[in-house]
Write a protein that holds these residues in place. Structure first.
Motif, PDB file in Angstrom:
ATOM      1  N   GLN A 103      -3.218  -7.219  -7.745  1.00  0.00           N
ATOM      2  CA  GLN A 103      -3.984  -5.978  -7.834  1.00  0.00           C
ATOM      3  C   GLN A 103      -3.455  -4.929  -6.851  1.00  0.00           C
ATOM      4  OE1 GLN A 103      -6.128  -5.769 -10.426  1.00  0.00           O
ATOM      5  NE2 GLN A 103      -5.386  -7.864 -10.774  1.00  0.00           N
ATOM      6  N   LEU A 104      -3.053  -5.368  -5.655  1.00  0.00           N
ATOM      7  CA  LEU A 104      -2.435  -4.440  -4.697  1.00  0.00           C
ATOM      8  C   LEU A 104      -1.112  -3.908  -5.243  1.00  0.00           C
ATOM      9  CD1 LEU A 104      -3.109  -6.336  -1.337  1.00  0.00           C
ATOM     10  CD2 LEU A 104      -3.976  -4.069  -1.926  1.00  0.00           C
ATOM     11  N   TRP A 105      -0.347  -4.757  -5.881  1.00  0.00           N
ATOM     12  CA  TRP A 105       0.924  -4.350  -6.485  1.00  0.00           C
ATOM     13  C   TRP A 105       0.696  -3.220  -7.490  1.00  0.00           C
ATOM     14  CZ3 TRP A 105       6.174  -5.406  -6.361  1.00  0.00           C
ATOM     15  CH2 TRP A 105       6.921  -5.086  -7.501  1.00  0.00           C
ATOM     16  N   TYR A 106      -0.319  -3.371  -8.313  1.00  0.00           N
ATOM     17  CA  TYR A 106      -0.581  -2.406  -9.380  1.00  0.00           C
ATOM     18  C   TYR A 106      -1.017  -1.029  -8.861  1.00  0.00           C
ATOM     19  CZ  TYR A 106      -0.304  -5.890 -13.152  1.00  0.00           C
ATOM     20  OH  TYR A 106       0.112  -6.818 -14.063  1.00  0.00           O
ATOM     21  N   GLU A 107      -1.389  -0.935  -7.607  1.00  0.00           N
ATOM     22  CA  GLU A 107      -1.810   0.360  -7.078  1.00  0.00           C
ATOM     23  C   GLU A 107      -0.665   1.366  -7.069  1.00  0.00           C
ATOM     24  OE1 GLU A 107      -3.636  -0.066  -3.280  1.00  0.00           O
ATOM     25  OE2 GLU A 107      -5.335  -1.262  -4.027  1.00  0.00           O
ATOM     26  N   HIS A 108       0.590   0.857  -6.965  1.00  0.00           N
ATOM     27  CA  HIS A 108       1.722   1.782  -6.891  1.00  0.00           C
ATOM     28  C   HIS A 108       2.858   1.450  -7.849  1.00  0.00           C
ATOM     29  CE1 HIS A 108       0.327   4.063  -3.381  1.00  0.00           C
ATOM     30  NE2 HIS A 108      -0.117   2.906  -2.906  1.00  0.00           N
ATOM     31  N   GLU A 126       0.817  -1.226   0.000  1.00  0.00           N
ATOM     32  CA  GLU A 126       0.000   0.000   0.000  1.00  0.00           C
ATOM     33  C   GLU A 126       0.840   1.261   0.000  1.00  0.00           C
ATOM     34  OE1 GLU A 126      -2.843  -0.353   3.179  1.00  0.00           O
ATOM     35  OE2 GLU A 126      -4.254  -1.386   1.845  1.00  0.00           O
ATOM     36  N   THR A 137      -7.250  -6.581 -15.417  1.00  0.00           N
ATOM     37  CA  THR A 137      -8.466  -6.565 -14.609  1.00  0.00           C
ATOM     38  C   THR A 137      -9.256  -7.852 -14.736  1.00  0.00           C
ATOM     39  OG1 THR A 137      -9.633  -5.469 -16.425  1.00  0.00           O
ATOM     40  CG2 THR A 137      -8.648  -4.060 -14.722  1.00  0.00           C
ATOM     41  N   GLY A 155       3.840   1.289  -1.508  1.00  0.00           N
ATOM     42  CA  GLY A 155       4.684   1.222  -2.689  1.00  0.00           C
ATOM     43  C   GLY A 155       6.162   1.091  -2.374  1.00  0.00           C
TER      44      GLY A 155
END
Length: 529
Positions: free
Chosen positions: A409-414, A329, A494, A331
């Motif tokens: 998906q969490l990885w892609y947030e940052h 979260e 996605t 990054g």
């Protein structure tokens, strides 16, 4: 073994006139002599086996015994003469089940290199392999010749585990703070892993490798090592990619506390450290450093599992910068491409499982509570022992695939670097555990020649495809770029899909959408790890 003269490598000139085993390699610590990795054509899929050199047992740090016990790895001493890298180095205590072919000793921080390079100017991509629990770098399962055949320099290494690798204690924290400024202790094995990577970065060019193109790879406990390298500030700028086999999952999943990537808080680790010294019958770290290896191993083992100290990584906010969820979260990880995935028959799912309906229902009630029991039973129903075993396995297999997709998906947030997820389901021949934990390793490393299962033409074909994906990723950061005739493997997006590899090829759903949503809702109610 050191020597001042080189052997006459009889007959090797007719095998290859350019391989590095025909010369002496100069490292920053001294000269080293390698040897042909193969002496026959019994090498499975390999085509360039005559050009591959192997060096075994090269020290990347000093002994971890005596006054160096429970310290960060200390620099290796330079040597005079030429290091004869013919034989495996020592194995770290508690890292092996006791194979008589290996010498167990605390002077064990050594590595092995397979290179197809013909000169130090080759600048070939490099991969560093971290092995799973209770193993060693000398295990044939981790032979690097198959990856070297693809034009890659492959390195594996030994590192401390058990009480040698993960003991925390207030005295050790005070020592560590005086050196680093961090009042913490316990991650000696993790620091070994980082030290191996730094040695590779500093020395691999002499073996034909590119120090600026290192991918890290590992399985199970080795995937945890790879994950920690990906996350740590101490390895910044040292890697271009990570392959995490049977490793990551949603940080909310309680399995994070019991599988290979499990870690403990520093507070709990310090408490375990006090208990451990009490078990040893000593009152100080100085006294514990005087004890034998055998005494240290026995001190961790209780009369019951509850009494046994489970040494594991420590959340020290030094080597390990934060919780898994916070790392994602905030990054904090290095922004490099990743391959990660799971096997069909692992992490709860068991091939040929025998489970009664009553046992299945009991497990549901122990794992979940309240409304969640009925909701999981609705989507994973059972009415007898056969359907109970199937439902149980399906639930755990889905949990791994879904959890890995959630992690991505969490990885892609940052992060902008892509992630590729896989699901492996091929059962190697000659065994009855299905696509078990570790079963993909022979195939991704393309080293079927190194182990004695009754391999078939199908196995060699699967190994070629898997190794092509992995080698392409190591070379380019994308498993598709150099894969020869392979099915396209899209990076995760996605769509709730994963790449099927093994007994089939291509994208498949991670699970029925209702099951994905159920896991998402359940995870959201749990404390993150």
């Amino acid at each position: 073994m050191l020597r001042n003269t080189l052997p006459i490598l009889c007959g090797l000139a007719s095998v290859s006139t350019a391989a590095l085993y025909e010369t002496v390699v100069e490292t920053k610590y001294g000269a080293v002599q390698g040897y042909p990795a193969f002496n026959s054509s019994n090498t499975g899929n390999l085509t360039n086996w005559k050009d591959i050199t192997v060096w075994k047992g090269i020290p990347f740090a000093a002994t971890t015994g005596g006054s160096n016990r429970w310290k960060a790895p200390q620099p290796a001493s330079a040597w005079n003469g030429t290091l004869d890298a013919r034989n495996w180095g020592n194995v770290c205590p508690s890292a092996t089940t006791g194979n008589n072919d290996y010498t167990i000793d605390e002077d064990c921080l050594n590595l092995n290199i397979w290179s197809p390079a013909s000169s130090a100017d080759a600048k070939l991509p490099v991969v560093m392999w971290s092995y799973p629990a209770e193993s060693t770098a000398a295990d044939p399962l981790f032979d690097g010749g198959g990856m070297a055949d693809q034009g890659i320099v492959f390195v594996n290494y030994n590192y401390r585990t058990g009480p040698f690798g993960w003991l925390a204690h207030s005295e050790l924290s005070a020592e560590f703070e005086a050196v680093t400024g961090s009042n913490s202790s316990g991650n000696w094995g993790m620091l070994d892993q980082f030290a191996a990577l730094k040695w590779i970065h500093a020395n691999i060019e002499a073996f034909g490798g590119d120090p600026n193109h290192i991918t890290v790879q590992g399985q199970s406990a080795g995937s945890a090592a790879t994950q920690h390298i990906l996350y740590s500030d101490l390895t910044k700028g040292l890697i271009v990619g990570a392959i995490i086999e049977s490793g990551v999952r949603d940080p909310h999943d309680p399995l994070c506390t019991s599988l290979a990537e499990a870690y403990t808080t520093l507070e709990d680790a310090l408490e375990d450290g006090n208990t451990y010294l009490s078990n040893l019958g000593v009152s100080s770290i100085a006294e514990a450093r005087e004890l034998s290896m055998e005494a240290l191993i026995n001190g961790a083992t209780g009369t019951t599992r509850e009494d046994t100290i489970m040494f594991e990584a420590v959340l020290d906010y030094y080597a390990m910068p934060d919780t898994y969820l916070n790392i994602l979260e905030k990054g904090l990880a290095h922004d490099v491409p990743v391959i990660t995935g799971n096997n069909k028959d692992e992490n709860g799912a068991t091939y040929g499982l025998e489970l009664s309906l009553a046992e299945y229902l009991q497990d549901l009630n122990e794992t979940y509570s309240g409304e969640w029991v009925d909701r999981f039973l609705e989507l994973y129903p059972a009415n007898d022992s056969t359907t109970a075993a199937g439902a149980y396995n399906s639930m755990f297999t889905d949990r791994s695939k879904v959890g890995t997709w959630f992690w991505t998906q969490l990885w892609y947030e940052h992060k902008s670097s892509r992630v590729w997820n896989y699901f492996w389901d091929h059962a190697p021949p000659g065994q009855t555990s299905g696509a078990y934990h570790e079963s993909e390793i022979n195939y991704v490393l393309n080293n079927l020649y190194a182990t004695d299962l009754p391999w078939t033409a199908e196995d060699y074909a699967i190994a070629k495809k898997m190794n092509d994906y992995w080698a392409s990723f190591i070379k380019t950061g994308n498993p598709n770029t150099l894969s020869k005739g392979a099915t396209e493997w899209p990076a995760v997006g996605t769509a709730q899909e994963v790449q099927h590899v093994g007994d089939g090829w291509g994208q498949i759903p991670i699970a029925w959408s209702k099951k994905v949503e159920l896991f998402k809702e359940w995870f959201a109610t749990l404390v993150a790890y």
